[in-house]
Write an enzyme that holds these catalytic residues in place. Structure first.
Site, PDB file in Angstrom:
ATOM      1  N   CYS A 151       0.856  -1.187   0.000  1.00 14.83           N
ATOM      2  CA  CYS A 151       0.000   0.000   0.000  1.00 14.83           C
ATOM      3  C   CYS A 151       0.890   1.235   0.000  1.00 14.83           C
ATOM      4  CB  CYS A 151      -0.893   0.015   1.238  1.00 14.83           C
ATOM      5  SG  CYS A 151      -2.088   1.375   1.267  1.00 14.83           S
ATOM      6  N   CYS A 155       0.200   4.979   6.212  1.00 14.01           N
ATOM      7  CA  CYS A 155      -0.322   5.220   7.569  1.00 14.01           C
ATOM      8  C   CYS A 155       0.627   4.566   8.588  1.00 14.01           C
ATOM      9  CB  CYS A 155      -1.729   4.648   7.712  1.00 14.01           C
ATOM     10  SG  CYS A 155      -2.901   5.350   6.519  1.00 14.01           S
TER      11      CYS A 155
HETATM   12  N1  SAH Z   1      -6.680   1.439   2.503  1.00 12.47           N
HETATM   13  C1  SAH Z   1      -8.068   1.179   2.847  1.00 12.47           C
HETATM   14  C2  SAH Z   1      -8.351  -0.295   2.956  1.00 12.47           C
HETATM   15  C3  SAH Z   1      -7.643  -0.980   4.117  1.00 12.47           C
HETATM   16  S1  SAH Z   1      -8.850  -1.332   5.295  1.00 12.47           S
HETATM   17  C4  SAH Z   1      -8.406   1.908   4.118  1.00 12.47           C
HETATM   18  O1  SAH Z   1      -7.502   2.405   4.770  1.00 12.47           O
HETATM   19  O2  SAH Z   1      -9.578   2.023   4.444  1.00 12.47           O
HETATM   20  C5  SAH Z   1      -7.944  -1.677   6.702  1.00 12.47           C
HETATM   21  C6  SAH Z   1      -8.580  -1.005   7.898  1.00 12.47           C
HETATM   22  O3  SAH Z   1      -7.811  -1.323   9.058  1.00 12.47           O
HETATM   23  C7  SAH Z   1      -8.554   0.500   7.761  1.00 12.47           C
HETATM   24  O4  SAH Z   1      -9.672   1.066   8.357  1.00 12.47           O
HETATM   25  C8  SAH Z   1      -7.308   0.829   8.544  1.00 12.47           C
HETATM   26  O5  SAH Z   1      -7.264   2.156   8.936  1.00 12.47           O
HETATM   27  C9  SAH Z   1      -7.417  -0.131   9.695  1.00 12.47           C
HETATM   28  N2  SAH Z   1      -6.146  -0.359  10.372  1.00 12.47           N
HETATM   29  C10 SAH Z   1      -4.905  -0.224   9.871  1.00 12.47           C
HETATM   30  N3  SAH Z   1      -3.976  -0.529  10.794  1.00 12.47           N
HETATM   31  C11 SAH Z   1      -4.663  -0.874  11.905  1.00 12.47           C
HETATM   32  C12 SAH Z   1      -4.252  -1.316  13.199  1.00 12.47           C
HETATM   33  N4  SAH Z   1      -2.972  -1.438  13.517  1.00 12.47           N
HETATM   34  N5  SAH Z   1      -5.219  -1.591  14.094  1.00 12.47           N
HETATM   35  C13 SAH Z   1      -6.524  -1.480  13.771  1.00 12.47           C
HETATM   36  N6  SAH Z   1      -6.960  -1.077  12.570  1.00 12.47           N
HETATM   37  C14 SAH Z   1      -6.046  -0.776  11.645  1.00 12.47           C
END
Ligand code: SAH
Length: 360
Positions: free
Chosen positions: A119, A123
Protein backbone atom coordinates in the site's frame (compact mmCIF):
# COMPACT_ATOMS: atom_id res chain seq x y z
CA UNK A 1 5.42 11.71 11.72
CA UNK A 2 5.75 9.11 9.02
CA UNK A 3 8.72 9.53 6.74
CA UNK A 4 7.26 7.42 3.98
CA UNK A 5 6.11 9.20 0.82
CA UNK A 6 2.53 8.91 -0.42
CA UNK A 7 2.45 6.73 -3.52
CA UNK A 8 -0.59 6.92 -5.79
CA UNK A 9 0.60 5.17 -8.91
CA UNK A 10 2.00 1.70 -8.68
CA UNK A 11 5.29 0.73 -10.26
CA UNK A 12 4.84 -0.98 -13.64
CA UNK A 13 5.90 -4.54 -13.12
CA UNK A 14 4.51 -6.65 -15.91
CA UNK A 15 0.84 -7.51 -16.09
CA UNK A 16 -0.60 -10.70 -14.70
CA UNK A 17 -1.92 -12.88 -17.55
CA UNK A 18 -5.37 -12.12 -18.91
CA UNK A 19 -8.14 -14.02 -17.16
CA UNK A 20 -11.84 -14.59 -17.68
CA UNK A 21 -12.62 -12.50 -14.60
CA UNK A 22 -10.91 -9.48 -16.17
CA UNK A 23 -13.40 -9.52 -19.03
CA UNK A 24 -16.89 -8.15 -19.54
CA UNK A 25 -19.54 -10.28 -21.25
CA UNK A 26 -18.65 -8.86 -24.68
CA UNK A 27 -14.94 -9.30 -24.12
CA UNK A 28 -15.47 -12.92 -23.10
CA UNK A 29 -17.38 -13.57 -26.30
CA UNK A 30 -14.60 -11.94 -28.32
CA UNK A 31 -11.87 -13.88 -26.53
CA UNK A 32 -13.66 -17.17 -27.13
CA UNK A 33 -14.19 -16.30 -30.80
CA UNK A 34 -10.51 -15.44 -31.14
CA UNK A 35 -9.72 -18.98 -29.99
CA UNK A 36 -11.96 -20.28 -32.76
CA UNK A 37 -14.58 -21.52 -30.33
CA UNK A 38 -18.36 -21.23 -30.37
CA UNK A 39 -19.84 -18.18 -28.57
CA UNK A 40 -21.71 -20.46 -26.18
CA UNK A 41 -18.39 -21.54 -24.67
CA UNK A 42 -18.03 -18.14 -22.99
CA UNK A 43 -21.15 -18.75 -20.99
CA UNK A 44 -20.19 -22.33 -20.18
CA UNK A 45 -16.79 -21.30 -18.96
CA UNK A 46 -18.31 -18.44 -16.93
CA UNK A 47 -20.70 -20.88 -15.33
CA UNK A 48 -17.85 -23.15 -14.24
CA UNK A 49 -15.95 -20.24 -12.78
CA UNK A 50 -18.64 -18.02 -11.26
CA UNK A 51 -21.35 -20.56 -10.40
CA UNK A 52 -19.37 -23.72 -9.67
CA UNK A 53 -16.27 -21.84 -8.49
CA UNK A 54 -14.17 -24.24 -10.51
CA UNK A 55 -11.07 -23.85 -12.66
CA UNK A 56 -10.60 -27.58 -12.99
CA UNK A 57 -10.66 -28.60 -16.68
CA UNK A 58 -11.51 -32.31 -16.25
CA UNK A 59 -14.79 -31.45 -14.52
CA UNK A 60 -15.98 -29.29 -17.42
CA UNK A 61 -17.63 -32.17 -19.20
CA UNK A 62 -20.10 -30.01 -21.11
CA UNK A 63 -17.18 -28.64 -23.15
CA UNK A 64 -15.48 -31.01 -25.63
CA UNK A 65 -12.10 -32.10 -24.36
CA UNK A 66 -10.18 -30.50 -27.23
CA UNK A 67 -11.77 -27.09 -26.64
CA UNK A 68 -11.51 -27.36 -22.88
CA UNK A 69 -7.74 -27.41 -22.72
CA UNK A 70 -7.38 -24.32 -24.91
CA UNK A 71 -10.09 -22.37 -23.10
CA UNK A 72 -8.75 -23.14 -19.66
CA UNK A 73 -5.15 -22.41 -20.62
CA UNK A 74 -6.03 -19.11 -22.25
CA UNK A 75 -8.79 -17.83 -20.01
CA UNK A 76 -8.31 -19.43 -16.61
CA UNK A 77 -4.55 -19.21 -16.03
CA UNK A 78 -3.54 -19.76 -12.40
CA UNK A 79 -3.11 -16.31 -10.82
CA UNK A 80 -2.78 -17.09 -7.15
CA UNK A 81 -1.30 -20.07 -5.45
CA UNK A 82 -1.78 -20.76 -1.82
CA UNK A 83 1.49 -20.14 -0.04
CA UNK A 84 0.29 -20.79 3.45
CA UNK A 85 -3.24 -21.33 4.62
CA UNK A 86 -3.23 -19.83 8.08
CA UNK A 87 -6.66 -18.73 7.23
CA UNK A 88 -6.00 -17.91 3.60
CA UNK A 89 -2.73 -16.51 2.38
CA UNK A 90 -1.84 -16.12 -1.30
CA UNK A 91 1.03 -15.53 -3.72
CA UNK A 92 0.51 -14.14 -7.24
CA UNK A 93 1.79 -15.51 -10.56
CA UNK A 94 5.00 -13.44 -10.27
CA UNK A 95 5.71 -14.38 -6.68
CA UNK A 96 4.22 -11.21 -5.24
CA UNK A 97 2.76 -11.95 -1.83
CA UNK A 98 -0.66 -10.85 -0.83
CA UNK A 99 -3.09 -11.84 1.86
CA UNK A 100 -6.78 -12.33 2.12
CA UNK A 101 -8.66 -13.31 5.24
CA UNK A 102 -11.81 -15.36 5.52
CA UNK A 103 -13.98 -14.83 8.58
CA UNK A 104 -16.55 -17.54 9.28
CA UNK A 105 -19.35 -16.63 11.67
CA UNK A 106 -22.30 -18.84 12.60
CA UNK A 107 -24.65 -16.97 10.29
CA UNK A 108 -22.36 -15.53 7.62
CA UNK A 109 -18.96 -15.70 6.01
CA UNK A 110 -16.94 -12.68 4.99
CA UNK A 111 -13.80 -12.45 2.88
CA UNK A 112 -11.48 -9.51 3.35
CA UNK A 113 -9.67 -8.99 0.02
CA UNK A 114 -6.55 -7.12 -1.02
CA UNK A 115 -6.71 -4.62 -3.88
CA UNK A 116 -2.97 -3.99 -4.09
CA UNK A 117 0.17 -5.85 -3.09
CA UNK A 118 1.35 -3.53 -0.33
CA UNK A 119 0.00 0.00 0.00
CA UNK A 120 1.26 3.49 -0.81
CA UNK A 121 -0.77 5.40 1.76
CA UNK A 122 1.91 5.22 4.47
CA UNK A 123 -0.32 5.22 7.57
CA UNK A 124 2.15 4.84 10.44
CA UNK A 125 -0.01 2.51 12.55
CA UNK A 126 -0.64 0.02 9.73
CA UNK A 127 1.82 -2.74 8.88
CA UNK A 128 0.78 -2.78 5.21
CA UNK A 129 1.27 0.97 4.89
CA UNK A 130 4.69 0.74 6.44
CA UNK A 131 5.81 -1.78 3.84
CA UNK A 132 5.09 0.46 0.83
CA UNK A 133 3.36 -0.31 -2.45
CA UNK A 134 4.57 -3.20 -4.55
CA UNK A 135 2.00 -3.29 -7.33
CA UNK A 136 -1.66 -3.03 -8.23
CA UNK A 137 -3.61 -6.27 -8.40
CA UNK A 138 -5.51 -7.02 -11.58
CA UNK A 139 -9.29 -7.33 -11.54
CA UNK A 140 -9.01 -11.10 -11.82
CA UNK A 141 -6.49 -11.29 -8.98
CA UNK A 142 -9.03 -9.56 -6.75
CA UNK A 143 -11.87 -11.76 -8.03
CA UNK A 144 -9.78 -14.91 -7.53
CA UNK A 145 -9.50 -14.15 -3.82
CA UNK A 146 -13.29 -14.13 -3.68
CA UNK A 147 -13.61 -17.36 -5.66
CA UNK A 148 -11.08 -19.14 -3.46
CA UNK A 149 -12.87 -17.98 -0.31
CA UNK A 150 -16.32 -18.88 -1.65
CA UNK A 151 -15.08 -22.37 -2.53
CA UNK A 152 -13.56 -22.85 0.94
CA UNK A 153 -16.76 -21.82 2.65
CA UNK A 154 -18.93 -23.94 0.36
CA UNK A 155 -16.73 -27.00 0.83
CA UNK A 156 -16.82 -26.72 4.61
CA UNK A 157 -13.10 -26.16 4.94
CA UNK A 158 -13.73 -23.50 7.61
CA UNK A 159 -16.51 -25.06 9.62
CA UNK A 160 -19.92 -26.12 8.49
CA UNK A 161 -20.44 -25.73 4.74
CA UNK A 162 -22.12 -22.45 3.88
CA UNK A 163 -22.23 -19.60 1.45
CA UNK A 164 -19.92 -16.63 1.20
CA UNK A 165 -22.15 -13.71 2.15
CA UNK A 166 -19.91 -10.62 2.32
CA UNK A 167 -16.85 -9.15 0.65
CA UNK A 168 -14.91 -6.30 2.24
CA UNK A 169 -12.08 -4.47 0.48
CA UNK A 170 -10.17 -4.14 3.73
CA UNK A 171 -7.14 -6.27 3.04
CA UNK A 172 -3.88 -4.92 1.70
CA UNK A 173 -3.93 -1.76 -0.37
CA UNK A 174 -6.01 1.31 -1.08
CA UNK A 175 -8.84 0.18 -3.38
CA UNK A 176 -9.56 3.66 -4.71
CA UNK A 177 -5.90 4.09 -5.74
CA UNK A 178 -6.46 1.04 -7.99
CA UNK A 179 -9.80 2.46 -9.04
CA UNK A 180 -10.70 0.86 -12.39
CA UNK A 181 -9.71 -2.65 -11.38
CA UNK A 182 -11.48 -2.37 -8.04
CA UNK A 183 -14.71 -1.19 -9.66
CA UNK A 184 -14.53 -3.93 -12.29
CA UNK A 185 -13.93 -6.49 -9.53
CA UNK A 186 -16.99 -5.20 -7.67
CA UNK A 187 -19.01 -5.70 -10.86
CA UNK A 188 -17.80 -9.28 -11.24
CA UNK A 189 -18.65 -9.94 -7.59
CA UNK A 190 -22.16 -8.52 -7.91
CA UNK A 191 -23.15 -9.27 -11.50
CA UNK A 192 -25.73 -12.05 -11.72
CA UNK A 193 -24.53 -15.61 -12.31
CA UNK A 194 -22.90 -16.57 -14.67
CA UNK A 195 -21.58 -13.11 -15.48
CA UNK A 196 -20.43 -12.79 -11.88
CA UNK A 197 -20.89 -14.36 -8.44
CA UNK A 198 -24.26 -12.69 -7.89
CA UNK A 199 -23.63 -11.26 -4.40
CA UNK A 200 -25.81 -8.31 -3.49
CA UNK A 201 -24.19 -4.88 -3.74
CA UNK A 202 -25.11 -4.10 -0.17
CA UNK A 203 -23.02 -7.02 1.05
CA UNK A 204 -19.86 -5.55 -0.46
CA UNK A 205 -17.86 -2.88 1.38
CA UNK A 206 -15.17 -0.71 -0.18
CA UNK A 207 -12.91 0.90 2.41
CA UNK A 208 -10.80 3.97 1.69
CA UNK A 209 -8.36 6.28 3.43
CA UNK A 210 -10.42 9.12 1.98
CA UNK A 211 -9.47 9.88 -1.62
CA UNK A 212 -12.26 12.45 -1.95
CA UNK A 213 -12.40 12.73 -5.78
CA UNK A 214 -12.45 8.94 -6.13
CA UNK A 215 -15.27 8.68 -3.57
CA UNK A 216 -17.32 11.07 -5.71
CA UNK A 217 -16.49 9.09 -8.81
CA UNK A 218 -17.56 5.86 -7.11
CA UNK A 219 -20.86 7.49 -6.21
CA UNK A 220 -21.53 7.84 -9.93
CA UNK A 221 -20.92 4.19 -10.84
CA UNK A 222 -24.44 3.06 -10.06
CA UNK A 223 -23.14 0.59 -7.48
CA UNK A 224 -24.80 0.72 -4.08
CA UNK A 225 -21.90 -0.85 -2.20
CA UNK A 226 -21.17 0.18 1.37
CA UNK A 227 -18.48 2.83 1.63
CA UNK A 228 -16.16 2.73 4.63
CA UNK A 229 -13.95 5.71 5.38
CA UNK A 230 -10.89 5.23 7.58
CA UNK A 231 -11.02 8.48 9.50
CA UNK A 232 -9.13 7.82 12.77
CA UNK A 233 -9.12 11.49 13.80
CA UNK A 234 -11.71 14.27 13.60
CA UNK A 235 -9.15 17.08 13.37
CA UNK A 236 -6.70 17.77 10.55
CA UNK A 237 -3.74 18.27 12.82
CA UNK A 238 -3.80 14.70 14.10
CA UNK A 239 -5.18 13.16 10.91
CA UNK A 240 -2.30 14.63 8.91
CA UNK A 241 -0.08 12.40 11.00
CA UNK A 242 -2.20 9.25 11.28
CA UNK A 243 -3.49 9.21 7.71
CA UNK A 244 -0.90 11.12 5.66
CA UNK A 245 -3.19 11.45 2.63
CA UNK A 246 -5.06 13.97 4.79
CA UNK A 247 -2.46 16.48 3.70
CA UNK A 248 -4.18 16.29 0.26
CA UNK A 249 -7.84 15.92 1.22
CA UNK A 250 -8.82 17.31 4.59
CA UNK A 251 -11.41 15.90 6.99
CA UNK A 252 -14.07 18.34 5.77
CA UNK A 253 -13.54 17.41 2.12
CA UNK A 254 -13.61 13.70 2.89
CA UNK A 255 -16.86 14.07 4.83
CA UNK A 256 -18.42 16.12 2.03
CA UNK A 257 -17.52 13.42 -0.45
CA UNK A 258 -18.92 10.77 1.92
CA UNK A 259 -22.15 12.77 2.16
CA UNK A 260 -22.34 12.90 -1.60
CA UNK A 261 -21.88 9.12 -1.69
CA UNK A 262 -24.60 8.56 0.92
CA UNK A 263 -27.02 10.89 -0.88
CA UNK A 264 -26.52 9.32 -4.25
CA UNK A 265 -26.57 5.68 -3.17
CA UNK A 266 -28.90 5.87 -0.17
CA UNK A 267 -26.32 3.84 1.75
CA UNK A 268 -25.15 4.59 5.25
CA UNK A 269 -21.41 5.28 5.35
CA UNK A 270 -19.18 3.43 7.83
CA UNK A 271 -16.49 5.44 9.55
CA UNK A 272 -13.52 3.42 10.79
CA UNK A 273 -11.74 4.69 13.88
CA UNK A 274 -8.85 2.71 15.37
CA UNK A 275 -8.63 3.71 19.02
CA UNK A 276 -5.03 4.49 19.98
CA UNK A 277 -4.18 5.12 23.61
CA UNK A 278 -3.61 8.81 24.40
CA UNK A 279 -3.36 9.60 20.68
CA UNK A 280 -6.92 9.84 19.33
CA UNK A 281 -9.09 8.52 22.18
CA UNK A 282 -9.62 11.70 24.23
CA UNK A 283 -13.17 12.64 25.28
CA UNK A 284 -12.94 15.93 23.38
CA UNK A 285 -12.07 14.08 20.18
CA UNK A 286 -15.06 11.77 20.69
CA UNK A 287 -17.30 14.84 21.05
CA UNK A 288 -15.79 16.50 18.01
CA UNK A 289 -16.13 13.32 15.95
CA UNK A 290 -19.78 12.94 16.93
CA UNK A 291 -20.59 16.57 16.17
CA UNK A 292 -18.82 16.61 12.82
CA UNK A 293 -20.34 13.35 11.63
CA UNK A 294 -23.81 14.29 12.76
CA UNK A 295 -23.55 17.58 10.94
CA UNK A 296 -22.09 16.09 7.77
CA UNK A 297 -24.08 12.88 7.48
CA UNK A 298 -27.08 13.00 9.84
CA UNK A 299 -28.53 9.49 10.08
CA UNK A 300 -26.40 8.19 7.20
CA UNK A 301 -23.37 7.21 9.23
CA UNK A 302 -22.17 4.55 11.63
CA UNK A 303 -18.84 4.52 13.47
CA UNK A 304 -16.83 1.33 13.88
CA UNK A 305 -14.38 1.79 16.71
CA UNK A 306 -11.53 -0.69 16.30
CA UNK A 307 -9.15 -1.45 19.16
CA UNK A 308 -5.71 -0.82 17.66
CA UNK A 309 -4.01 -4.03 16.64
CA UNK A 310 -0.32 -4.31 17.42
CA UNK A 311 2.09 -3.96 14.49
CA UNK A 312 5.84 -4.56 14.46
CA UNK A 313 7.88 -1.59 15.57
CA UNK A 314 4.89 0.58 16.40
CA UNK A 315 5.05 2.73 19.51
CA UNK A 316 1.27 2.76 19.88
CA UNK A 317 -1.17 0.68 21.91
CA UNK A 318 -4.88 0.11 21.97
CA UNK A 319 -6.91 2.36 24.26
CA UNK A 320 -7.78 0.98 27.68
CA UNK A 321 -11.29 -0.53 27.82
CA UNK A 322 -12.56 2.32 29.96
CA UNK A 323 -11.40 5.00 27.52
CA UNK A 324 -12.88 2.97 24.69
CA UNK A 325 -16.26 2.75 26.39
CA UNK A 326 -16.31 6.45 27.19
CA UNK A 327 -15.39 7.27 23.60
CA UNK A 328 -18.21 5.13 22.24
CA UNK A 329 -20.67 6.61 24.73
CA UNK A 330 -19.84 10.16 23.67
CA UNK A 331 -20.12 9.48 19.97
CA UNK A 332 -23.49 7.84 20.54
CA UNK A 333 -24.57 10.78 22.68
CA UNK A 334 -23.98 13.06 19.71
CA UNK A 335 -26.57 11.05 17.81
CA UNK A 336 -24.14 8.91 15.83
CA UNK A 337 -24.36 5.14 16.26
CA UNK A 338 -20.98 3.77 17.30
CA UNK A 339 -20.00 0.20 18.10
CA UNK A 340 -16.74 -1.54 18.88
CA UNK A 341 -15.78 -3.91 16.12
CA UNK A 342 -14.79 -7.30 17.40
CA UNK A 343 -11.23 -7.92 16.40
CA UNK A 344 -10.25 -11.33 15.31
CA UNK A 345 -7.18 -12.89 13.88
CA UNK A 346 -4.67 -11.02 16.03
CA UNK A 347 -2.98 -14.24 17.09
CA UNK A 348 -2.13 -15.01 13.46
CA UNK A 349 -1.37 -11.36 12.55
CA UNK A 350 -4.40 -11.32 10.27
CA UNK A 351 -6.39 -8.55 11.93
CA UNK A 352 -6.92 -5.01 10.58
CA UNK A 353 -3.64 -3.34 9.83
CA UNK A 354 -1.52 -6.43 10.36
CA UNK A 355 -1.34 -7.77 6.81
CA UNK A 356 2.26 -7.52 5.77
CA UNK A 357 2.61 -10.74 3.76
CA UNK A 358 5.82 -11.45 5.59
CA UNK A 359 7.20 -14.57 7.16
CA UNK A 360 5.62 -15.20 10.44
N1 SAH B 1 -6.68 1.44 2.50
C1 SAH B 1 -8.07 1.18 2.85
C2 SAH B 1 -8.35 -0.30 2.96
C3 SAH B 1 -7.64 -0.98 4.12
S1 SAH B 1 -8.85 -1.33 5.29
C4 SAH B 1 -8.41 1.91 4.12
O1 SAH B 1 -7.50 2.40 4.77
O2 SAH B 1 -9.58 2.02 4.44
C5 SAH B 1 -7.94 -1.68 6.70
C6 SAH B 1 -8.58 -1.00 7.90
O3 SAH B 1 -7.81 -1.32 9.06
C7 SAH B 1 -8.55 0.50 7.76
O4 SAH B 1 -9.67 1.07 8.36
C8 SAH B 1 -7.31 0.83 8.54
O5 SAH B 1 -7.26 2.16 8.94
C9 SAH B 1 -7.42 -0.13 9.69
N2 SAH B 1 -6.15 -0.36 10.37
C10 SAH B 1 -4.91 -0.22 9.87
N3 SAH B 1 -3.98 -0.53 10.79
C11 SAH B 1 -4.66 -0.87 11.90
C12 SAH B 1 -4.25 -1.32 13.20
N4 SAH B 1 -2.97 -1.44 13.52
N5 SAH B 1 -5.22 -1.59 14.09
C13 SAH B 1 -6.52 -1.48 13.77
N6 SAH B 1 -6.96 -1.08 12.57
C14 SAH B 1 -6.05 -0.78 11.64
Amino acid sequence: MSLLPLVFSAPRRGQPPRHLADLSAEQRAEAVAALGEKPLRAKQLSRHYFARLSVDAPTMTDIPQRARAALVTELLPPLLTEVRAVTCDDGAHDGTLLESVVMRYPDRATVCVSSQAGCGMACPFCATGQGGLRRNLSTAEIVEQVRAAAAMVRDGRLGPPGRLSNVVFMGMGEPLANYRRTVDAVRRICDPVPLGFGLSQRSVTVSTVGLAPAIRRLAGEGLAVTLAVSLHAPDDELRDELVPVNTRWKVAEVLEAARDYADRTGRRVSVEYALIRDVNDQPWRADLLGTLLHRALGPLVHVNAIPLNPTPGSRWDASPKQAEQEFVRRVNAAGVPCTVRDTRGREIAAACGQLAAADR
